[in-house]
Design an enzyme around this catalytic site. Structure first.
Site, PDB file in Angstrom:
ATOM      1  N   ARG A   1      31.788  89.870  67.989  1.00  0.00           N
ATOM      2  CA  ARG A   1      30.530  90.373  68.527  1.00  0.00           C
ATOM      3  C   ARG A   1      30.059  91.593  67.742  1.00  0.00           C
ATOM      4  NH1 ARG A   1      29.435  92.542  73.904  1.00  0.00           N
ATOM      5  NH2 ARG A   1      31.477  93.465  73.628  1.00  0.00           N
TER       6      ARG A   1
ATOM      7  N   SER B   1      41.284  94.289  68.445  1.00  0.00           N
ATOM      8  CA  SER B   1      42.179  94.177  69.597  1.00  0.00           C
ATOM      9  C   SER B   1      43.530  93.563  69.263  1.00  0.00           C
ATOM     10  CB  SER B   1      41.498  93.367  70.687  1.00  0.00           C
ATOM     11  OG  SER B   1      40.207  93.854  70.852  1.00  0.00           O
TER      12      SER B   1
ATOM     13  N   ASP C   1      40.635  97.387  72.130  1.00  0.00           N
ATOM     14  CA  ASP C   1      39.655  97.043  73.188  1.00  0.00           C
ATOM     15  C   ASP C   1      39.926  97.771  74.507  1.00  0.00           C
ATOM     16  OD1 ASP C   1      41.954  95.503  73.503  1.00  0.00           O
ATOM     17  OD2 ASP C   1      40.920  93.628  73.915  1.00  0.00           O
TER      18      ASP C   1
HETATM   19  C1  BGC Z   1      46.807  92.755  71.638  1.00  0.00           C
HETATM   20  C2  BGC Z   1      46.225  94.045  72.152  1.00  0.00           C
HETATM   21  C3  BGC Z   1      44.919  93.776  72.885  1.00  0.00           C
HETATM   22  C4  BGC Z   1      45.119  92.704  73.960  1.00  0.00           C
HETATM   23  C5  BGC Z   1      43.837  92.377  74.708  1.00  0.00           C
HETATM   24  C6  BGC Z   1      46.895  91.721  72.760  1.00  0.00           C
HETATM   25  O1  BGC Z   1      47.325  90.489  72.233  1.00  0.00           O
HETATM   26  O2  BGC Z   1      48.094  92.971  71.106  1.00  0.00           O
HETATM   27  O3  BGC Z   1      46.005  94.957  71.093  1.00  0.00           O
HETATM   28  O4  BGC Z   1      44.465  94.967  73.461  1.00  0.00           O
HETATM   29  O5  BGC Z   1      45.613  91.529  73.349  1.00  0.00           O
HETATM   30  O6  BGC Z   1      42.842  91.907  73.879  1.00  0.00           O
END
Ligand code: BGC
Length: 420
Positions: free
Chosen positions: A52, A116, A170
């Site tokens: 996005r 994320s 995120d």
């Molecule tokens: C990642 C995190 C992320 C979470 C939610 C996990 O697989 O390791 O960094 O915040 O997913 O998206």
């Protein structure tokens, strides 16, 4: 749940000290927003099924205009192909967004990048990807600075009016978006394709931190709780883990998040089919290599209130089970409910552990900003978390408010970009 809380505290402490722990406890180089942030910023959000881009104008008095945004689907080839292809695609999306929104060509936009995945940070504007999660596999990215990779792709695509000034998780974006308006917010949680949380920790408690004082004396910590592994695994969990792209890692995530809830329910159902308890001995599997039993299906089955579970029947037909009895459907509904109830109770325990790390006796009020498809859409999930919190804290549970913070990850990255 009490045992999880205890083990979580101990893993958090070890992670903050830099000792071996399943919780990475990553300092994010971000503090609570001051409210003085102003101007127009771009934000990028990479971490799930979509990429996005959004632009957000921040006005004085903690006000924001409605963001303009565009979603792009991330095809399988992209998340499993080469890293440079993935970043080229991202740069093209940004270029298309800037052209479509007619953003001023002469202006330079500061960009906040929500990435994320577990990322090791040296400062706010650089992040080394530790390990892909959630089925991402793009080659040549692990161990590299993703901001550099993105900047090179932007240069290759001739995008010259952007500068990536911040990279955040995120959970951090979600936390910052809520705490921009709510001073009681001290935690951000994602319960979606993956799961994770961040919270505000006092610098003096981050014993591994060598960076000196921050202006508030605090720092946001990305817990990476998806990797917590002090949990009791069933045979189904072990089966799911060993067939996953990252065996032995992200154990909590594999018991809680949207990428896996359907698969888990499917594995339990398959075992009941194998034992001829479900579907009357017809060896028709609802989940196998070629068939994904999606979490959305598990949620729809769990919430089915139609007579004779006829909606479940329609769904089962869609996944190739033509003949099922009412008793079969009832049993399948129970399986889905058990899988999601366990997920909610693990999530609530982890939330309780973080809140009591901040405030052991729950003396103050706490807002937890939450986003993600499982929390928002999975049948009864948020209610199950709340009732688990009541079981843990009794009356004091009313001090904790969970607030759905939609699209917080994107907005938060723009707010963070404004602080740089
Ligand atoms: C990642 C995190 C992320 C979470 C939610 C996990 O697989 O390791 O960094 O915040 O997913 O998206």
């Amino acid at each position: 749940m009490q045992r999880i809380i205890k083990d979580f505290h101990s893993e958090m402490k070890k992670g903050l000290a830099g000792s071996k722990s399943s919780l990475k406890m990553i300092p994010e180089y971000v503090e609570r927003p001051s409210g003085k942030e102003k101007g127009e910023f771009l934000a990028l959000d990479l971490g799930g099924t979509h990429f996005r881009v959004l632009s957000l104008r921040l006005k004085s008095g903690r006000k924001t205009e409605a963001p303009l945004s565009k979603k792009f689907i991330l095809k399988k080839e992209l998340i499993k192909g080469s890293g440079s292809k993935l970043f080229d695609f991202i740069a093209e999306c940004i270029k298309a967004f800037i052209a479509e929104q007619k953003l001023g060509a002469g202006e330079k936009y500061n960009v906040g990048f929500t990435f994320s995945f577990p990322t090791k940070k040296k400062n706010i504007a650089s992040g080394l990807l530790i390990r892909w999660t959630k089925g991402f596999k793009a080659k040549g990215v692990e161990g590299k600075d993703v901001v550099r990779l993105l900047n090179s792709a932007l240069a290759r695509k001739g995008v010259s009016n952007t500068k990536v000034v911040a990279i955040v998780n995120d959970t951090v974006g979600t936390f910052v978006t809520r705490s921009y308006k709510d001073p009681n917010c001290d935690m951000g949680v994602i319960l979606g394709t993956g799961t994770n949380a961040c919270y505000c920790e006092k610098i003096k408690n981050i014993t591994k931190w060598k960076g000196g004082r921050t202006s508030s004396g605090e720092m946001v910590i990305n817990i990476e709780w998806g990797n917590f592994d002090k949990l009791c695994l069933t045979a189904y969990d072990k089966q799911l883990d060993s067939a996953s792209a990252n065996p032995g890692e992200q154990i909590l995530e594999k018991m809680v998040s949207g990428m896996y809830l359907g698969k888990l329910a499917g594995l339990v159902a398959n075992s009941l089919i194998e034992q001829e308890i479900l579907f009357n001995g017809q060896k028709k599997y609802i989940f196998c290599k070629s068939k994904n039993f999606k979490s959305e299906y598990a949620s729809a089955i769990e919430s089915d209130t139609s007579g004779k579970l006829s909606r479940t029947n329609t769904l089962l037909k869609k996944v190739g089970i033509k003949n099922s009895t009412y008793a079969d459907r009832k049993l399948l509904q129970r399986v889905c409910a058990i899988v999601s109830r366990r997920a909610a109770r693990i999530s609530a325990s982890a939330m309780a552990a973080v809140i009591t790390k901040i405030d052991p006796h729950l003396s103050g009020k706490h807002t937890i900003a939450v986003d993600g498809s499982v929390y928002e859409k999975h049948s009864g999930f948020s209610k199950k978390i709340k009732s688990a919190l009541i079981e843990i804290f009794k009356k004091k549970a009313s001090k904790i408010k969970l607030k759905l913070t939609k699209d917080g990850s994107g907005k938060g990255a723009a707010i963070i970009a404004a602080t740089v």
